[in-house]
Design a protein around this motif. Structure first.
Motif, PDB file in Angstrom:
ATOM      1  N   LEU A   5      -3.878  -2.354  -6.990  1.00  7.31           N
ATOM      2  CA  LEU A   5      -4.532  -1.650  -6.043  1.00  7.31           C
ATOM      3  C   LEU A   5      -5.230  -0.433  -7.118  1.00  7.31           C
ATOM      4  O   LEU A   5      -4.743  -0.123  -7.943  1.00  7.31           O
ATOM      5  N   THR A   6      -6.311   0.041  -6.589  1.00  6.42           N
ATOM      6  CA  THR A   6      -6.747   1.338  -7.174  1.00  6.42           C
ATOM      7  C   THR A   6      -6.656   2.597  -6.388  1.00  6.42           C
ATOM      8  O   THR A   6      -6.887   2.494  -5.127  1.00  6.42           O
TER       9      THR A   6
ATOM     10  N   ARG B 258     -13.390  -5.538 -11.397  1.00  6.39           N
ATOM     11  CA  ARG B 258     -13.358  -4.653 -10.284  1.00  6.39           C
ATOM     12  C   ARG B 258     -15.040  -3.891  -9.977  1.00  6.39           C
ATOM     13  O   ARG B 258     -15.392  -3.746  -9.021  1.00  6.39           O
TER      14      ARG B 258
ATOM     15  N   THR C  88      -6.376   5.414  -1.104  1.00  8.38           N
ATOM     16  CA  THR C  88      -6.695   3.911  -1.717  1.00  8.38           C
ATOM     17  C   THR C  88      -8.123   3.822  -1.682  1.00  8.38           C
ATOM     18  O   THR C  88      -8.842   3.716  -0.862  1.00  8.38           O
ATOM     19  N   ALA C  89      -8.282   3.512  -2.821  1.00 10.48           N
ATOM     20  CA  ALA C  89     -10.070   3.309  -3.332  1.00 10.48           C
ATOM     21  C   ALA C  89     -10.309   1.743  -2.969  1.00 10.48           C
ATOM     22  O   ALA C  89     -11.567   1.267  -2.401  1.00 10.48           O
ATOM     23  N   SER C  90      -9.302   0.792  -3.351  1.00  9.23           N
ATOM     24  CA  SER C  90      -9.341  -0.859  -3.229  1.00  9.23           C
ATOM     25  C   SER C  90      -8.128  -1.340  -3.181  1.00  9.23           C
ATOM     26  O   SER C  90      -7.396  -0.914  -4.123  1.00  9.23           O
ATOM     27  N   THR C  91      -7.932  -2.417  -2.738  1.00 10.94           N
ATOM     28  CA  THR C  91      -7.287  -3.461  -2.973  1.00 10.94           C
ATOM     29  C   THR C  91      -7.726  -4.447  -3.574  1.00 10.94           C
ATOM     30  O   THR C  91      -8.509  -5.319  -3.075  1.00 10.94           O
ATOM     31  N   ASP C  92      -7.354  -4.643  -4.858  1.00  8.09           N
ATOM     32  CA  ASP C  92      -8.344  -5.695  -5.667  1.00  8.09           C
ATOM     33  C   ASP C  92      -7.509  -7.046  -5.406  1.00  8.09           C
ATOM     34  O   ASP C  92      -8.407  -8.011  -5.223  1.00  8.09           O
TER      35      ASP C  92
ATOM     36  N   ARG D  26     -17.294  -6.420  -8.905  1.00  5.14           N
ATOM     37  CA  ARG D  26     -17.032  -6.865  -7.339  1.00  5.14           C
ATOM     38  C   ARG D  26     -17.642  -5.769  -6.451  1.00  5.14           C
ATOM     39  O   ARG D  26     -18.050  -5.714  -5.487  1.00  5.14           O
ATOM     40  N   ARG D  27     -17.432  -4.489  -6.930  1.00  7.02           N
ATOM     41  CA  ARG D  27     -17.890  -3.367  -6.248  1.00  7.02           C
ATOM     42  C   ARG D  27     -19.278  -3.193  -6.324  1.00  7.02           C
ATOM     43  O   ARG D  27     -19.890  -3.038  -5.288  1.00  7.02           O
TER      44      ARG D  27
ATOM     45  N   SER E 137     -20.332  -5.830  -3.520  1.00  2.00           N
ATOM     46  CA  SER E 137     -20.400  -5.121  -2.252  1.00  2.00           C
ATOM     47  C   SER E 137     -21.398  -4.196  -1.867  1.00  2.00           C
ATOM     48  O   SER E 137     -21.948  -4.222  -0.757  1.00  2.00           O
TER      49      SER E 137
ATOM     50  N   ASP F 283       0.916  -1.121   0.071  1.00  2.00           N
ATOM     51  CA  ASP F 283       0.074   0.029   0.101  1.00  2.00           C
ATOM     52  C   ASP F 283       0.906   1.231   0.239  1.00  2.00           C
ATOM     53  O   ASP F 283       0.854   2.292  -0.775  1.00  2.00           O
TER      54      ASP F 283
END
Length: 176
Positions: free
Chosen positions: A116-117, A154, A60-64, A157-158, A161, A43
């Motif tokens: 990551l995003t 992604r 950090t928006a996401s850890t894919d 997946r979002r 969620s 990260d």
């Protein structure tokens, strides 16, 4: 220089590398590296890369994904190599390769891979445009060309969620 050229950066311009050694306090009862320590390092180097590319603050928006491919052991020397592999309007996909470097044998082995995003933010915390990124070599080209598939996964997946959060908030009366 045209406006279009100003809004693009080579992937190599923001590439970042962090090298560290694994010590006993970094390992678990199996004498392999704690995943959480590796993830913190991932990260950190990804954020540095994103800031260098965006020229702005980032979050950090996401850890894919963090895929462990080889065991990382006490004494291993690790190289975390991060690059912006794809950009949206304010988001950046960062690829981090975690490489075990055998300095005695001159060998390098890919031990883990992470995507990551990050989102670039202005001084008010609002998303801000980032320069588009372009590849220069064969490896960069592969990561860049395969990114749209990861972006689609992604997004799926979002959405999953969000649906889960909506469902849980209805049943458990959790506010989101």
């Amino acid at each position: 220089m045209t406006k279009e050229q100003v809004n693009k950066k080579a992937m190599s311009e923001s590439k970042s590398i962090k090298t560290s050694q694994v010590y006993p306090q970094d390992t678990n009862h199996l004498h392999t590296m704690f995943g959480g320590i590796l993830m913190a390092n991932v990260d950190e180097i990804a954020a540095i890369t994103a800031v260098k590319h965006a020229g702005n603050s980032v979050v950090t928006a996401s850890t894919d994904s963090v895929d462990f491919l080889l065991p990382i052991k006490n004494g291993d020397i690790l190289s975390y190599e991060a690059m912006v592999s794809y950009t949206g309007s304010s988001s950046m996909e960062i690829c981090v390769q975690i490489i075990i470097e055998d300095v005695f044998e001159g060998e390098r082995k890919l031990a883990a891979l992470s995507f990551l995003t990050f989102v670039a933010l202005d001084e008010n915390g609002k998303p801000v445009r980032v320069p588009q990124v372009y590849p220069e070599d064969k490896v960069e080209k592969w990561f860049h060309e395969t990114a749209p598939q990861r972006v689609a996964r992604r997004k799926e997946r979002r959405d999953e969620s969000k649906n889960t959060i909506e469902y849980l908030s209805k049943i458990q009366h959790i506010e989101n």
